[in-house]
Design an enzyme around this catalytic site. Structure first.
Site, short mmCIF file in Angstrom:
data_model
loop_
_atom_site.label_atom_id
_atom_site.label_comp_id
_atom_site.label_asym_id
_atom_site.label_seq_id
_atom_site.Cartn_x
_atom_site.Cartn_y
_atom_site.Cartn_z
N ASP A 90 -9.10 30.18 33.25
CA ASP A 90 -10.11 30.75 32.22
C ASP A 90 -10.00 30.93 30.52
O ASP A 90 -8.80 31.38 30.08
CB ASP A 90 -11.05 32.48 32.82
CG ASP A 90 -11.85 32.54 31.68
OD1 ASP A 90 -13.17 31.49 31.10
OD2 ASP A 90 -12.23 33.97 31.17
N GLU A 122 -10.21 25.72 31.49
CA GLU A 122 -11.63 25.92 30.86
C GLU A 122 -11.68 25.83 29.32
O GLU A 122 -10.84 26.76 29.13
CB GLU A 122 -12.05 27.20 31.00
CG GLU A 122 -13.80 27.31 30.80
CD GLU A 122 -13.85 28.64 29.89
OE1 GLU A 122 -15.05 28.81 29.71
OE2 GLU A 122 -13.28 29.84 30.23
C1 GLC Z 1 -15.03 31.76 30.13
C2 GLC Z 1 -16.45 31.95 31.33
C3 GLC Z 1 -17.05 32.80 30.11
C4 GLC Z 1 -17.11 34.38 29.32
C5 GLC Z 1 -15.73 34.20 28.87
C6 GLC Z 1 -14.76 35.75 28.60
O1 GLC Z 1 -15.59 31.10 28.80
O2 GLC Z 1 -16.89 30.79 31.30
O3 GLC Z 1 -18.39 33.41 31.44
O4 GLC Z 1 -17.99 34.89 29.33
O5 GLC Z 1 -15.03 32.70 29.85
O6 GLC Z 1 -13.59 35.39 29.87
#
Ligand code: GLC
Length: 621
Positions: free
Chosen positions: A264, A306
């Site tokens: 993430d 991500e």
């Molecule tokens: C990522 C997730 C999102 C979250 C962020 C903070 O971008 O997809 O939903 O708010 O991380 O952890």
């Protein structure tokens, strides 16, 4: 485990280590200097390998021999929230048959580790990286689910939230009580001097819902870096203890049977004054070290990064081909271009974007998606937008107004997300079906519009099924679930419109899925058909060559896939009117795998929002 097995495992670990020791040590020293922490991490990693259960070690061996296991056309993914889909982890296990109907081979469960009761950012605020949240089940239930998935050939993906912990995490609790060792695991400052300097160059992630990058912690008497929400405290990766602990947390989860880690918010994990604190070189060092560790302990595991950044900033997260970091990345730019095309009915930008992707090494694998749990951020390539004669900001405003249904002729029903009056930036929320017009058509009882909306919804899902990589369906989209407005009644969610597309899965609606006369049935059976066709066709494997073709009609996109001397043309009409394609078709007759139509000479007329998968006819005999 017997002593001899442990000794054999240890030797196997040594062999693997010998192959990567120099690089690993080099990278570690680059960040942390010569320190005993390196050896401590290796010792811990060895223990994780010794205790990895044999079913997983077997899987490691199988995947080491077949490194392309996640790159074939049969990798179909679904992402879902455990509680919304089936209450808890046991519930998900009981519903695996439903996912099997869509031939799912990759299941991404949204964050499920221990999290604060109310404010937890959909689970992205973790209070314990080694404990499933009791509301969703237990570690045993997770392991059982992982086993069940494995026995069905389904891999399990979990989020690994590297950037921050929740403010209820044990480290944060101890830091608040004044323990300097734990304060050193975060970025804490006595006064606003340094935070002020950071704020000068650090953009905001949630300018509206969580303005500023720092919070004042009264109990500690310090400012704390919290890039995301105030209750998500950024960890300090300059501290080797933080890296070691997080690496071990990852290995712990891998040993429960997690196959894929969604790393993430990767770009954010290293901060440096005077920079945007995103995509810094140290982030890549950390990712590479995690990759090496996974290869040492759990080689079956892959990483999905991500990285929601500009296209040019995404690809570096794959790392060099011989020193990989992430195995898979989100194809954010295709997703945004798809929605852009839905609104403009002009596939030019999408075409350019697909050709940019096609120019990347074929080893790079993307997750292709239409919707996910997050908003759609309108990060189109500004230069391309300008080249088409549009002003980037005005175009962005058109898009977010279109998708909130606030533009003449718009069929979409969405909401704005994090509108920033200063920059006029905003993103969009809503389910795929609601953004495609299903909701509006149902509200207006307009069957013609409903038909078109469902065609549109299938068309864009068909597009992600035509791309290389892993198509991932956002749970509910397979039955055209509409927006859920109930979040507005919950104070912990009301400020965050992403909950608009995080509704409870309706098993009642899903009962219609086999009846093609229902909304659910049209979408579900339509998707099922496309998935079956994709699975049986090696031309959809990630190693096929891909490019777009100019068909002379901006409403229509033509994507060509080639492999082993064979070819498939995927054709998409994004407009609500019939479109004619007069470009000559070479080499005799072509057949549409979806409708069975045969064409010769040219593709001819495409129906409104129709897609075709064309292959030369002699092949289908
Ligand atoms: C990522 C997730 C999102 C979250 C962020 C903070 O971008 O997809 O939903 O708010 O991380 O952890």
């Amino acid at each position: 485990m017997s002593e001899s097995t442990a000794a054999a495992r240890s030797r196997q670990f040594d062999r693997r280590l010998a192959a990567c020791y120099d690089e690993f040590k080099w990278l570690y020293c680059e960040l942390y200097g010569q320190t005993e922490h390196f050896q401590q991490l290796l010792d811990a990693a060895r223990q994780f390998f010794i205790h990895r259960k044999s079913a997983l070690v077997k899987l490691d061996a199988t995947r080491e021999k077949d490194p392309d296991w996640y790159r074939r056309s049969d990798m179909i993914g679904v992402m879902l929230y455990t509680d919304l889909f089936a209450g808890n982890l046991d519930g998900v296990r009981e519903k695996l048959d439903y996912l099997a109907e869509l031939q799912v081979r990759y299941l991404h469960l949204m964050p499920l580790l221990k999290m604060p009761e109310e404010f937890n950012d959909g689970g992205y605020a973790v209070s314990d990286f080694r404990q499933v949240d009791p509301r969703l089940g237990s570690n045993e239930a997770l392991e059982k689910l992982a086993d069940a998935c494995r026995s069905r050939g389904m891999s399990l993906c979990l989020d690994f939230i590297v950037n921050h912990t929740s403010d209820e995490h044990d480290w944060a609790v101890r830091a608040r009580k004044g323990d300097p060792e734990y304060q050193a695991r975060y970025q804490c400052y006595d006064n606003y001097d340094i935070p002020r300097q950071f704020e000068q160059t650090m953009p905001q992630v949630f300018p509206n819902t969580a303005p500023g990058n720092f919070i004042w912690c009264e109990e500690m008497g310090k400012y704390v870096l919290s890039t995301f929400n105030p209750y998500q405290w950024d960890m300090n990766y300059r501290n080797p203890v933080v890296f070691n602990e997080m690496a071990c947390n990852l290995l712990f989860l891998a040993n429960l049977g997690v196959d894929v880690f969604r790393i993430d918010a990767v770009p954010y994990i290293w901060k440096e004054l005077g920079t945007s604190c995103r995509n810094l070189p140290q982030v890549h060092t950390i990712m590479r070290m995690l990759r090496i560790l996974a290869k040492l302990v759990c080689p079956a595991v892959i990483f999905k990064g991500e990285v929601v950044m500009k296209p040019s900033e995404v690809a570096p997260y794959f790392g060099p081909v011989d020193k990989p970091e992430c195995d898979v990345l989100y194809n954010v730019s295709s997703m945004v271009c798809i929605w852009n095309t839905v609104a403009t009915r002009d596939a030019t930008l999408l075409r350019w974007q697909l050709d940019t992707l096609a120019a990347l090494p074929r080893e790079y694998t993307f997750v292709n998606y239409v919707r996910c749990h997050d908003d759609i951020g309108w990060g189109l390539e500004e230069e391309s937008v300008r080249y088409l004669g549009m002003d980037p900001l005005e175009h962005k405003k058109f898009l977010y107004h279109f998708f909130e249904g606030n533009y003449p002729g718009s069929f979409a029903r969405g909401e704005l997300y994090n509108y920033d009056p200063a920059t006029q930036d905003a993103r969009s929320c809503g389910t795929a079906a609601s953004l495609c017009g299903v909701q509006a058509a149902l509200e207006q009882r307009d069957n013609g519009a409903l038909d078109m909306a469902l065609r549109r919804d299938l068309l864009i899902h068909g597009l992600i099924l035509s791309q290389s990589g892993i198509p991932v369906i956002y749970s509910g989209d397979e039955i055209a679930a509409r927006n859920d407005y109930s979040y507005k009644n919950d104070p912990a969610k009301a400020g965050d419109s992403r909950f608009l597309h995080r509704g409870v899965f309706s098993w009642e609606a899903a009962q219609n899925r086999h009846n093609p006369d229902t909304v659910e049935g049209r979408m579900f059976t339509g998707l099922q058909k496309l998935i079956s066709l994709r699975r049986g066709e090696p031309l959809f494997d990630a190693d096929a060559a891909v490019h777009t073709a100019d068909c002379g009609n901006p409403h229509v996109l033509v994507l060509v896939r080639e492999k082993d001397g064979r070819c498939l043309m995927a054709v998409f009409n994004f407009s609500e009117s019939w479109q004619e394609l007069t470009t000559p078709l070479v080499g005799g007759r072509w057949v549409d795998l979806i409708s069975g139509d045969v064409m010769e000479g040219s593709i001819g007329w495409m129906q409104p929002c129709q897609m075709r998968w064309l292959v030369p006819q002699e092949e289908t005999k």
